[in-house]
Write an enzyme that holds these catalytic residues in place. Structure first.
Site, PDB file in Angstrom:
ATOM      1  N   HIS A 149      36.773  14.494 -45.448  1.00 50.31           N
ATOM      2  CA  HIS A 149      35.873  15.525 -44.940  1.00 50.31           C
ATOM      3  C   HIS A 149      35.922  16.809 -45.768  1.00 50.31           C
ATOM      4  CE1 HIS A 149      39.463  17.027 -42.601  1.00 50.31           C
ATOM      5  NE2 HIS A 149      38.878  18.189 -42.797  1.00 50.31           N
TER       6      HIS A 149
ATOM      7  N   ASP B   2      39.687   9.044 -43.436  1.00 49.75           N
ATOM      8  CA  ASP B   2      39.625  10.468 -43.809  1.00 49.75           C
ATOM      9  C   ASP B   2      40.564  10.779 -44.969  1.00 49.75           C
ATOM     10  OD1 ASP B   2      38.569  13.004 -43.670  1.00 49.75           O
ATOM     11  OD2 ASP B   2      40.039  13.729 -42.223  1.00 49.75           O
TER      12      ASP B   2
ATOM     13  N   SER C 244      43.410  21.246 -44.024  1.00 50.91           N
ATOM     14  CA  SER C 244      43.037  19.846 -44.194  1.00 50.91           C
ATOM     15  C   SER C 244      43.329  19.373 -45.612  1.00 50.91           C
ATOM     16  CB  SER C 244      41.550  19.657 -43.893  1.00 50.91           C
ATOM     17  OG  SER C 244      41.272  19.936 -42.549  1.00 50.91           O
TER      18      SER C 244
END
Length: 461
Positions: free
Chosen positions: A103, A133, A209
């Protein structure tokens, strides 16, 4: 007594380099250093990632309207718009192999990576997977890069001290500390990521992230991916993708794969509840009871049957399908895994040979022509590979819509719809679709199965 308790706590929080012996700090200087040694070891390998992609968007005066938006979405002109994303990544090799989240870099057209020492590199995606992911990048022209060692994440235990390193909110590299607060978290993370996660209470915020979750020896135990929050900030629950799965991604990227290949199970089932356990001869509830097996499933080839209970894979307990798929993914395609089966109250270990979902029968992909009633629609045979890709019912057969095209979307078709019939006649192979559409008169009738629901779409031509 209080003095000795304080010394014990401080000894636990003192970071030590890999291979060093844990000991009680002997001076005020050592106590004050805290996590300094491990941060100095790990931080240079954690990078900031700036990604950009161009997307075409359509502006409409009816945008957001629950009724008119569906009808007028194709009438407004497409306008290019630049989307920027900010995240983190971890260098895993001296030649510039970097892992981050899908992402953060998925579908990006321009990726810029900034190191801790402010050096900048352009990067390209070698392999990415939206479901896990994860994405593997390669820094252009990189050599002699600082890199983190991967730890076997199966050795991680609840209560271990960990550090989260990343770039929250774009303020610059930041380090937070906490413990591993949970393992085998499946279905707890948000977004597209599915599977098995390490839970931590080390503060993780937007921008973290793709950053590193490291132990007190500076080894990578996971890649930070999500937070569980109602406000958008860290509430003490963060999730990391285990290093064992990251290692499999790196291996496939180095082998030349551009998409992640996970072994196919070919079964469906449900978790064993407390009410079910007693009748199955289980002392405690746990495991997955098999309800269906595809004939081509490796479980069927190994002698499994509906009603069998899977309690462990490679000695690790599994209680949900995502945990089992994670264990199989770590073993990798072409590998073997040891599955613990309980049948009639007796437990037995069975070795499975893992492979990708087979392409049998061939897809026989067919696209309708420009003069067709539904031009630009792509259809193909259903096989195990298609079932896995489109998340179709396990025992699905027939012809499926692979891409509906613009006309198909307006007609109400979606990717994954199974074409059961056209104008009352059964659709048996992809090659039948276009001639059957051309034979339509003033009305077109499509018998469609979506998931487990069947419906009929009728149109006046």
């Amino acid at each position: 007594m209080v003095r000795w308790i304080c010394v014990l706590v401080l000894s636990l929080t003192l970071a030590v380099p890999a291979g060093a012996e844990m000991r009680v700090p002997e001076s005020r200087v050592e106590i004050s250093m805290g996590f300094v040694p491990v941060v100095k070891e790990a931080a240079p390998a954690v990078v900031n990632i700036y990604a950009r992609r161009v997307v075409n968007t359509r502006s409409s005066p009816f945008r957001g309207d629950p009724f008119f938006d569906e009808f007028f979405r194709d009438f407004s002109g497409a306008r290019p718009r630049v989307e920027n994303s900010l995240g983190s990544g971890v260098i895993l090799s001296a030649d510039g192999i970097v892992v981050s989240n899908y992402h953060v870099v998925g579908m990006a057209t321009d990726i810029r990576v900034v190191l801790n020492d402010r050096r900048e590199f352009e990067a390209r995606v070698l392999l990415s997977d939206e479901e896990s992911d994860l994405a593997i990048l390669k820094l252009e022209g990189a050599e002699g890069m600082p890199a983190l060692e991967l730890r076997d994440s199966d050795t991680v235990e609840v209560g271990e001290l960990v550090l989260a390193i990343g770039n929250p909110f774009g303020v610059g590299q930041t380090v937070t500390s906490g413990i591993v607060s949970g393992l085998a978290r499946s279905g707890a993370a948000t977004g597209n990521a599915r599977g098995y996660f390490i839970q931590t209470d080390a503060p993780i915020n937007p921008g973290n992230s793709g950053g590193a979750l490291v132990d007190i020896e500076g080894r990578l135990v996971g890649i930070n991916t999500r937070i569980l929050s109602r406000s958008g900030g860290s509430n003490g629950i963060g999730f990391a993708i285990p290093a064992a799965l990251v290692a499999q991604f790196v291996a496939q990227a180095e082998a030349g794969n551009t998409a992640f290949e996970r072994p196919w199970a070919g079964i469906s089932g449900q978790p064993v509840t407390a009410d079910m356990a007693e009748g199955m001869g289980l002392n405690v509830p746990g495991g997955i009871i098999i309800s269906q097996l595809h004939p081509a499933s490796p479980f069927a080839a190994a002698g499994f049957q509906a009603g069998d209970v899977i309690t462990a894979v490679d000695g690790q307990a599994v209680n949900a399908a995502p945990e089992m798929i994670y264990r199989m993914s770590v073993a990798g395609i072409g590998g073997e895994t040891r599955v613990t089966r309980v049948r009639d109250g007796a437990a037995e270990d069975v070795v499975l040979r893992l492979g990708a979902a087979p392409e049998v029968p061939p897809r026989d992909v067919t696209e309708t022509g420009a003069r067709s009633v539904i031009p630009g629609m792509t259809v193909g045979n259903i096989n195990p590979a298609v079932i896995a890709e489109l998340d179709l019912p396990l025992m699905a057969e027939g012809v499926v819509v692979l891409e509906p095209g613009r006309a198909g979307l307006r007609a109400g078709l979606r990717q994954g719809d199974i074409l059961r019939g056209i104008n009352g006649a059964a659709v048996e192979v992809p090659g039948m679709v276009e001639p059957m559409l051309e034979a339509s008169g003033r009305w077109l009738s499509l018998d469609v199965q979506r998931g487990t629901q069947r419906s009929t779409l009728r149109f006046r031509l």
